[in-house]
Design an enzyme around this catalytic site. Sequence first.
Site, mmCIF file in Angstrom:
data_model
loop_
_atom_site.group_PDB
_atom_site.id
_atom_site.type_symbol
_atom_site.label_atom_id
_atom_site.label_comp_id
_atom_site.label_asym_id
_atom_site.label_seq_id
_atom_site.Cartn_x
_atom_site.Cartn_y
_atom_site.Cartn_z
ATOM 1 N N MET A 10 0.817 -1.207 0.000
ATOM 2 C CA MET A 10 0.000 0.000 0.000
ATOM 3 C C MET A 10 0.860 1.271 0.000
ATOM 4 O O MET A 10 2.062 1.224 0.235
ATOM 5 C CB MET A 10 -0.931 0.003 1.217
ATOM 6 C CG MET A 10 -1.923 -1.148 1.230
ATOM 7 S SD MET A 10 -2.994 -1.156 2.675
ATOM 8 C CE MET A 10 -3.978 0.331 2.393
ATOM 9 N N HIS A 11 0.206 2.387 -0.279
ATOM 10 C CA HIS A 11 0.718 3.751 -0.074
ATOM 11 C C HIS A 11 1.764 4.218 -1.077
ATOM 12 O O HIS A 11 2.108 5.397 -1.085
ATOM 13 C CB HIS A 11 1.314 3.917 1.328
ATOM 14 C CG HIS A 11 0.499 3.364 2.445
ATOM 15 N ND1 HIS A 11 -0.784 3.774 2.717
ATOM 16 C CD2 HIS A 11 0.795 2.421 3.379
ATOM 17 C CE1 HIS A 11 -1.242 3.123 3.773
ATOM 18 N NE2 HIS A 11 -0.312 2.291 4.186
ATOM 19 N N ASP A 21 -2.651 -5.017 0.291
ATOM 20 C CA ASP A 21 -2.151 -6.314 0.736
ATOM 21 C C ASP A 21 -2.798 -6.803 2.024
ATOM 22 O O ASP A 21 -3.081 -8.001 2.168
ATOM 23 C CB ASP A 21 -0.627 -6.292 0.870
ATOM 24 C CG ASP A 21 -0.104 -5.151 1.731
ATOM 25 O OD1 ASP A 21 -0.908 -4.367 2.272
ATOM 26 O OD2 ASP A 21 1.131 -5.034 1.855
#
Length: 485
Positions: free
Chosen positions: A79-80, A235
Amino acid sequence: MYLGIDLGTSGVKIIILDGTGTVIAQASSPLKVSRPTPLWSEQSPQDWWQATNLAMQSLKSLHAESLAEVNAIGLSGQMHGATLLDSSNHIIRPAILWNDGRSEIQCKTIEATEKQTRHITGNIAMPGFTAPKLLWVKENEPDNFKRIAKVLLPKDYLRFLMTGDFASDMSDSAGTLWLDVEKRQWSKEMLNSTGLTIEQMPQLYEGTEITGKLTHEVAQMWGMVEVPVVAGGGDNAAGAVGIGVIAPKQAFLSLGTSGVFFVANDTYNPHPDSAIHTFCHCIPDTWHQMSVTLSAASCLTWVTELTGFKDEKSLLVETEKLDFSSPSSLIFLPYLSGERTPHNNPTAQGVFFGLTHNTTAAELCRSVLEGVAFAFADGQKALIDSGSQIENISVIGGGSRSKLWGQILASVLNRTLTYRKSGEVGPALGAARLAQIAVTQKDPVDVCFSGEVDYEIQPDLTMQDYYSYQYKKFKQLYHSLKMHF
């Protein structure tokens, strides 16, 4: 058949799932992280695509018939990560990853600019999120910022190369700090705080919706037909689907590169001040809360390399020979990449406390396993304080292979931990299940079942006793050193 692709930090993992929910094949390809300067963590998006193709070629060489029968593809990913494309769809700069800590100042700027940040997003602004990374680019690389046509999360860059579509799912997008997490839509106010527009964002979908189909070129390369590609999930949300954590009070621990304590909820219940994340789940009308420690299994990898062992398994074998009937004098703070929950401190650092001339590699490893467990205990307390109720805890991720680590975790947390078959492939399995739901329209409850129990680990009463004391020392050590980081 259904394909699940999980783009992790340390590698790409791909599985083939049959219609009964059985993983019949899997392949992976490693990735490396670049740390060009302190606090920075980056990867080349081109490397993600290369690793994906290498894993697919491995599957194609051994399971060509199964690949040809795949009906849909689901995606999961780290992520991110800030993946920036120009108007020609070219990568502008290396992707800034989730464990990058350079944008602490920009987090403060965002919350000062948009006073309702925590109300809109349900989260405190943290350097790991995508929005402050973009503000950092705007302030430090203005020429690059001016070129931005699209901002994509890592797995969604793979989707673009696979389908030509700019799309994302709710769970992954909730980690950008641009999403109104309760309303499940982009927030113009949050985008304005970083100088971006909705036009620069991908289209939003629920995790069980189809976003496009595999292009003819990619389908041919992979030995597949032009099947639908499903939104998927970040995830952790995909890992929850893979382990059957989609209902309230269900939880899991993920021992991946980072460590995650994840609890599913059927309502939106933010508690940002505790540094708990409140995100959309990748199942419609569902949310989740999670605590995050930025370094978990990566600490084990690090100490293995540090001590010169050929692999983690060899070091763990030596560590298992130690006497665990009494406490160690060594304590480890696992903040190799800073920390999120509960400290929100990107400058926190790793520490060994209590070293002597007689300290061995195995004792270093033991303190690493215990230090990560104590960080999970911090996360558990923050979750409970924020109102989360926790009943069943499953364990997933590469670190789940160590029964010793499981015993330490169970004793520190005072919880029974459940280990399930295929737990190591959690996010990729979840991605494949989301693909199955999308094309069959089955109820998620019928697809996202908990896997067969492999074994359970109960708290050890002796370890539980001395860990309660060591955990207090662990917390005191962080606070006594905080001013020096």
